[in-house]
Design a protein around this motif. Structure first.
Motif, PDB file in Angstrom:
ATOM      1  N   GLN A   1      10.081  -8.772 -10.237  1.00  0.00           N
ATOM      2  CA  GLN A   1       8.926  -8.050  -9.710  1.00  0.00           C
ATOM      3  C   GLN A   1       9.156  -6.571  -9.962  1.00  0.00           C
ATOM      4  O   GLN A   1       9.784  -5.881  -9.168  1.00  0.00           O
ATOM      5  CB  GLN A   1       8.717  -8.326  -8.221  1.00  0.00           C
ATOM      6  CG  GLN A   1       8.030  -9.647  -7.909  1.00  0.00           C
ATOM      7  CD  GLN A   1       6.620  -9.731  -8.474  1.00  0.00           C
ATOM      8  OE1 GLN A   1       5.947  -8.720  -8.649  1.00  0.00           O
ATOM      9  NE2 GLN A   1       6.173 -10.947  -8.781  1.00  0.00           N
TER      10      GLN A   1
ATOM     11  N   PRO B   1       7.527  -2.914 -10.646  1.00  0.00           N
ATOM     12  CA  PRO B   1       6.277  -2.137 -10.592  1.00  0.00           C
ATOM     13  C   PRO B   1       6.039  -1.386 -11.895  1.00  0.00           C
ATOM     14  O   PRO B   1       6.975  -0.976 -12.584  1.00  0.00           O
ATOM     15  CB  PRO B   1       6.515  -1.165  -9.428  1.00  0.00           C
ATOM     16  CG  PRO B   1       8.003  -1.045  -9.337  1.00  0.00           C
ATOM     17  CD  PRO B   1       8.556  -2.384  -9.742  1.00  0.00           C
TER      18      PRO B   1
ATOM     19  N   SER C   1       4.186   4.919 -12.500  1.00  0.00           N
ATOM     20  CA  SER C   1       3.095   5.603 -11.808  1.00  0.00           C
ATOM     21  C   SER C   1       2.209   6.363 -12.795  1.00  0.00           C
ATOM     22  O   SER C   1       1.001   6.496 -12.596  1.00  0.00           O
ATOM     23  CB  SER C   1       3.657   6.563 -10.757  1.00  0.00           C
ATOM     24  OG  SER C   1       4.548   7.495 -11.352  1.00  0.00           O
TER      25      SER C   1
ATOM     26  N   TRP D   1     -13.879  -4.554  -4.300  1.00  0.00           N
ATOM     27  CA  TRP D   1     -12.749  -3.625  -4.293  1.00  0.00           C
ATOM     28  C   TRP D   1     -13.221  -2.189  -4.100  1.00  0.00           C
ATOM     29  O   TRP D   1     -12.395  -1.279  -3.970  1.00  0.00           O
ATOM     30  CB  TRP D   1     -11.974  -3.730  -5.619  1.00  0.00           C
ATOM     31  CG  TRP D   1     -11.001  -4.873  -5.641  1.00  0.00           C
ATOM     32  CD1 TRP D   1     -11.251  -6.167  -5.320  1.00  0.00           C
ATOM     33  CD2 TRP D   1      -9.624  -4.822  -6.030  1.00  0.00           C
ATOM     34  NE1 TRP D   1     -10.127  -6.939  -5.472  1.00  0.00           N
ATOM     35  CE2 TRP D   1      -9.101  -6.129  -5.914  1.00  0.00           C
ATOM     36  CE3 TRP D   1      -8.787  -3.810  -6.464  1.00  0.00           C
ATOM     37  CZ2 TRP D   1      -7.786  -6.442  -6.214  1.00  0.00           C
ATOM     38  CZ3 TRP D   1      -7.465  -4.119  -6.773  1.00  0.00           C
ATOM     39  CH2 TRP D   1      -6.971  -5.421  -6.639  1.00  0.00           C
TER      40      TRP D   1
ATOM     41  N   ARG E   1     -12.522   3.476  -4.606  1.00  0.00           N
ATOM     42  CA  ARG E   1     -12.071   2.128  -4.255  1.00  0.00           C
ATOM     43  C   ARG E   1     -11.707   2.054  -2.774  1.00  0.00           C
ATOM     44  O   ARG E   1     -11.268   3.035  -2.174  1.00  0.00           O
ATOM     45  CB  ARG E   1     -10.853   1.750  -5.091  1.00  0.00           C
ATOM     46  CG  ARG E   1     -11.173   1.467  -6.547  1.00  0.00           C
ATOM     47  CD  ARG E   1      -9.943   1.382  -7.418  1.00  0.00           C
ATOM     48  NE  ARG E   1      -8.961   0.420  -6.968  1.00  0.00           N
ATOM     49  CZ  ARG E   1      -7.898   0.057  -7.679  1.00  0.00           C
ATOM     50  NH1 ARG E   1      -7.716   0.583  -8.893  1.00  0.00           N
ATOM     51  NH2 ARG E   1      -7.033  -0.819  -7.227  1.00  0.00           N
TER      52      ARG E   1
ATOM     53  N   GLN F   1      -9.862  -0.862  -1.992  1.00  0.00           N
ATOM     54  CA  GLN F   1      -8.606  -1.587  -2.178  1.00  0.00           C
ATOM     55  C   GLN F   1      -7.823  -0.871  -3.279  1.00  0.00           C
ATOM     56  O   GLN F   1      -8.326  -0.696  -4.382  1.00  0.00           O
ATOM     57  CB  GLN F   1      -8.854  -3.039  -2.572  1.00  0.00           C
ATOM     58  CG  GLN F   1      -9.537  -3.864  -1.487  1.00  0.00           C
ATOM     59  CD  GLN F   1      -9.546  -5.352  -1.818  1.00  0.00           C
ATOM     60  OE1 GLN F   1      -8.579  -5.875  -2.353  1.00  0.00           O
ATOM     61  NE2 GLN F   1     -10.639  -6.025  -1.498  1.00  0.00           N
ATOM     62  N   HIS F   2      -6.608  -0.448  -2.955  1.00  0.00           N
ATOM     63  CA  HIS F   2      -5.839   0.383  -3.877  1.00  0.00           C
ATOM     64  C   HIS F   2      -4.608  -0.313  -4.434  1.00  0.00           C
ATOM     65  O   HIS F   2      -3.818   0.303  -5.135  1.00  0.00           O
ATOM     66  CB  HIS F   2      -5.426   1.678  -3.168  1.00  0.00           C
ATOM     67  CG  HIS F   2      -6.596   2.533  -2.765  1.00  0.00           C
ATOM     68  ND1 HIS F   2      -7.273   3.341  -3.646  1.00  0.00           N
ATOM     69  CD2 HIS F   2      -7.224   2.660  -1.560  1.00  0.00           C
ATOM     70  CE1 HIS F   2      -8.261   3.958  -3.010  1.00  0.00           C
ATOM     71  NE2 HIS F   2      -8.254   3.569  -1.740  1.00  0.00           N
ATOM     72  N   GLN F   3      -4.417  -1.592  -4.112  1.00  0.00           N
ATOM     73  CA  GLN F   3      -3.266  -2.298  -4.662  1.00  0.00           C
ATOM     74  C   GLN F   3      -3.441  -2.511  -6.162  1.00  0.00           C
ATOM     75  O   GLN F   3      -4.536  -2.369  -6.705  1.00  0.00           O
ATOM     76  CB  GLN F   3      -3.057  -3.646  -3.954  1.00  0.00           C
ATOM     77  CG  GLN F   3      -4.130  -4.689  -4.244  1.00  0.00           C
ATOM     78  CD  GLN F   3      -5.223  -4.680  -3.209  1.00  0.00           C
ATOM     79  OE1 GLN F   3      -5.575  -3.624  -2.682  1.00  0.00           O
ATOM     80  NE2 GLN F   3      -5.762  -5.856  -2.907  1.00  0.00           N
ATOM     81  N   GLU F   4      -2.337  -2.840  -6.823  1.00  0.00           N
ATOM     82  CA  GLU F   4      -2.377  -3.072  -8.263  1.00  0.00           C
ATOM     83  C   GLU F   4      -3.078  -4.389  -8.557  1.00  0.00           C
ATOM     84  O   GLU F   4      -2.830  -5.408  -7.905  1.00  0.00           O
ATOM     85  CB  GLU F   4      -0.945  -3.100  -8.808  1.00  0.00           C
ATOM     86  CG  GLU F   4      -0.855  -2.996 -10.307  1.00  0.00           C
ATOM     87  CD  GLU F   4       0.578  -2.777 -10.759  1.00  0.00           C
ATOM     88  OE1 GLU F   4       1.252  -3.779 -11.074  1.00  0.00           O
ATOM     89  OE2 GLU F   4       1.039  -1.624 -10.775  1.00  0.00           O
TER      90      GLU F   4
END
Length: 535
Positions: free
Chosen positions: A136, A138, A141, A418, A453, A455-458
Motif C-alpha cells: 500500500q 501512496p 503528493s 464526490w 469536492r 470527498q478528498h480521498q484518493e
C-alpha cells in the motif's frame, strides 16, 4: 455492488475489492450478457459499455447483481521475467513509508509473484498486484511532469512499468531495459491481463528475450493510381478513421476522427465505404497538388476552398460536394471561421498503413501513421469498386466560432456524489472557456469558479470514456475527447451525451461551453437492482 451511470450507453459497476472486481469480470467474460459491447476492468470498478437498442442499465444491473463474486478464474497467462535496476529516486522514501530497509523493499518486490490485473493509463501499462498482498504505497503528493520509459513504480497495491515517457505520480523504485510496448512485435504489449511477472535483479546479468519481432507489411501502391503531393499541412493534418474499438486489453482507447459524422459524410460523397481513412485537417492551411485525375471532397469545419489549375487560374469551390482535380491542379484549404477540424476524402480511397486494424493516429498512445508532412506523396486506389458520387449532401448545423458559447448535453455521474451541491450547480450555471492547452486528448476548460469536492480521498483508477468531464485537484475540468487515457484517477462529475461528441470535437480554443444536464445522477445498489429490473 453499486451501479453508476456514466453516459447514455455506459455505466460503472463499483465493488469493494480488486478480487471482487476481477471475479465479476471473469464471470461476465465467461457468460456475456446480451447487449454488452465492452468491459474495462480497473481497481474497484468495471466500466460496461452496452448497446441501448438491446438492453438498458437497469436490466443489466438486475442480471449482474446475481453474479457470484466468490470465485475468480485461475490465471494461466504467460510467464514474464523482468530484470530491474533498483535505482529509483523514490526507493528510500518507499522504504521509510514501509518502515523497512531499502534492501528489504527490493527483496519483497522480487520475491512476490505479480499478476497483471488490468491495463490502462497508456498502451502497454499494466497494473500488477502481488499474490501475497501487503503493498500500500501512496502516490506522490506532487506528480512528476516526465517519467522516463521503463520506470518501475509503485502506487497503492499496484506495481507498474511506464511504457513511454509521460507524466505520473507513482513512486519510482527502478528501471528496466525491456520495452513494454513495441509495434514491431506480433503482440505489441509485453504484459496482458492474466500475465504473471517475476522481477529479478538487472545488475545480476539475468536477461529475458522479448517477444519475437515481426516486420510490418509494406503497402504496395497501385502503380497506375493517381497521387496527391502535400504542399502544406497547416497546424496539423492526421490520418483518421473510425478508430480502434475493443482494444481495452492493450490499454488503448478508441481514438479515431474527432467528428465521425463529417468523416462518414466525406466518404459517402465520393462513393467510398463510410469508415475509410481520411485526412483530418485542423484549422485549415492544407495544400496539395494532384498528380492525376482525382475526385475529392471536404467536410466538417467550413473552410474557404481554392482550386488553382495547372495554368495558374484560381477558382472558389464549395465543400460538401465532389470536386474533380486534373493533373497539376492544386487544392488550397483556408482557415475555417467556425469549427476546428475538416475532413478530406478522395474517390477510391487513400492507401494507408493499418496498425491494429486502423489507420487512425492516436496522439496519446503515439500509435498509427505519422502526421502528414510537406512533400508526402499520398497514394490513392484502396477501393477498386466505388459507389456513385453524391451531389446532395448538406453540411451539419452551424459549428461554434471563437467567442461564441455552445451548449453540450451531459449525464451526471459517475462521481457526482464526490462533489458539493454548489459544484454541480456551478458546472451548469457558468460558461467554461476552452483554453489553448486543449488537444485531441481533451479540452482543458477554465471557469470563473472552480468545482469543489466534498470527498478528498484518493480515487482508485477506473475506466473513462470519450466525453468524460474529469476534475483534477485544480477544480478546473478536462473534457476527454477520443484520444483520452483508458483509465483515470480523478473523479468524473459528468459525461457528454454521445450525440454531442462530434460537436465537442469541433469546438475551437477561445469558444465557451455551457453544460446542460439531461439525466441526473443515477445510482442503483445491488440490493434494489431487481426492483429496477422489474420497473
Amino acid at each position: 455492488m453499486r451501479f453508476l451511470a456514466v453516459n447514455l450507453s455506459s455505466f460503472l459497476v463499483e465493488l469493494d475489492t480488486l478480487d471482487e472486481t476481477l471475479a465479476l469480470f471473469d464471470a461476465l467474460s465467461a457468460a456475456p450478457e446480451k447487449g454488452i459491447e465492452e468491459i474495462i476492468p480497473a481497481a474497484r470498478t468495471l466500466l460496461i459499455r452496452y448497446q441501448p437498442m438491446q438492453t438498458s442499465m437497469a436490466q443489466l444491473a438486475g442480471k449482474i447483481s446475481k453474479c457470484s463474486l466468490q470465485h475468480k478464474e485461475a490465471s494461466y497467462g504467460q510467464q514474464v521475467t523482468i530484470p530491474v535496476h533498483y535505482n529509483g529516486e523514490d526507493l528510500p522514501a518507499v522504504a521509510e513509508l514501509m518502515g523497512i530497509a531499502v534492501q528489504e523493499v527490493i527483496r519483497r518486490h522480487q520475491e512476490s509473484l505479480w499478476n497483471v490485473a488490468f491495463t490502462g493509463f497508456a498502451p502497454g501499462f499494466a497494473y500488477m498486484v502481488s499474490d501475497t498482498g501487503g503493498w500500500q504505497t501512496p502516490r506522490r503528493s506532487t506528480p512528476r511532469t516526465r517519467i522516463p520509459a521503463g520506470s518501475v513504480a509503485l502506487a497503492g497495491e499496484f506495481s507498474g512499468i511506464y511504457p513511454q515517457a509521460s507524466p505520473g505520480g507513482w513512486q519510482l523504485i527502478g528501471q528496466t531495459d525491456l520495452q513494454m510496448w513495441d509495434l514491431t512485435r506480433a503482440q505489441p504489449a509485453l504484459l496482458l491481463p492474466g500475465s504473471q511477472v517475476q522481477f529479478v535483479d538487472g545488475a545480476a546479468g539475468k536477461k529475458m528475450v522479448s517477444l519475437p519481432a515481426v516486420v510490418a507489411p509494406q503497402i504496395a501502391p497501385a502503380s497506375d493510381a493517381p497521387t496527391l503531393t502535400v504542399l502544406a499541412t497547416g497546424l496539423q493534418t492526421l490520418w483518421q478513421d473510425n478508430g480502434r474499438s475493443g482494444k481495452a486489453a492493450l490499454g488503448l482507447s478508441e481514438s479515431g476522427a474527432m467528428d465521425k459524422t463529417a468523416l462518414h459524410t466525406a466518404n459517402r460523397i465520393v462513393g467510398n465505404p463510410s469508415d475509410s481513412p481520411c485526412l483530418e485537417i485542423t484549422h485549415g492551411g492544407f495544400r496539395a497538388r494532384a498528380n492525376g485525375d482525382v475526385v475529392i471532397t471536404l467536410t466538417g469545419a467550413p473552410c474557404p476552398l481554392t482550386l488553382k489549375t495547372a495554368d495558374g487560374e484560381r477558382y472558389r469551390v464549395e465543400s460538401y460536394c465532389p470536386l474533380n482535380l486534373a493533373a497539376g491542379d492544386e487544392i488550397h484549404v483556408g482557415t475555417p471561421v467556425r469549427g476546428l477540424r475538416s475532413y478530406l476524402a478522395v474517390r477510391s480511397g487513400f492507401v494507408v498503413e493499418q496498425i491494429l486494424g486502423s489507420a487512425a493516429r492516436d496522439s496519446l498512445a503515439q500509435l498509427g501513421p505519422a502526421a502528414i508532412a510537406v512533400g508526402d506523396i499520398l497514394q490513392t486506389g484502396a477501393h477498386r469498386h466505388c459507389n456513385a458520387v453524391l451531389l446532395d449532401e448538406l453540411p451539419q448545423s452551424a459549428l461554434p466560432a471563437v467567442g461564441e458559447t455552445v451548449t453540450l448535453d451531459i449525464v451526471a455521474g459517475p462521481r457526482t456524489d464526490w462533489f458539493t451541491a454548489d459544484a454541480l450547480a456551478r458546472l451548469t450555471a457558468q460558461d467554461w472557456l476552452v483554453t489553448p492547452q486543449s488537444n485531441r486528448i481533451g479540452l482543458r476548460l477554465a471557469g470563473e469558479q472552480q468545482l469543489e469536492r466534498r470527498q478528498h480521498q484518493e480515487l482508485p483508477s477506473e475506466g473513462t470514456c470519450s466525453g468524460s468531464i474529469q476534475v483534477p485537484a485544480s477544480g478546473q475540468p478536462v473534457l476527454f475527447l477520443h484520444d483520452h487515457p483508458l483509465t483515470g484517477g480523478y473523479p468524473v462529475i459528468a459525461a457528454v451525451a454521445e450525440y454531442h461528441l462530434d460537436l465537442a470535437g469541433q469546438i475551437p480554443p477561445g469558444a465557451a461551453i455551457r453544460f446542460n444536464i439531461i439525466q441526473p445522477f443515477i445510482e442503483i445498489t445491488g440490493s434494489n437492482a431487481r426492483d429496477h429490473l422489474a420497473a
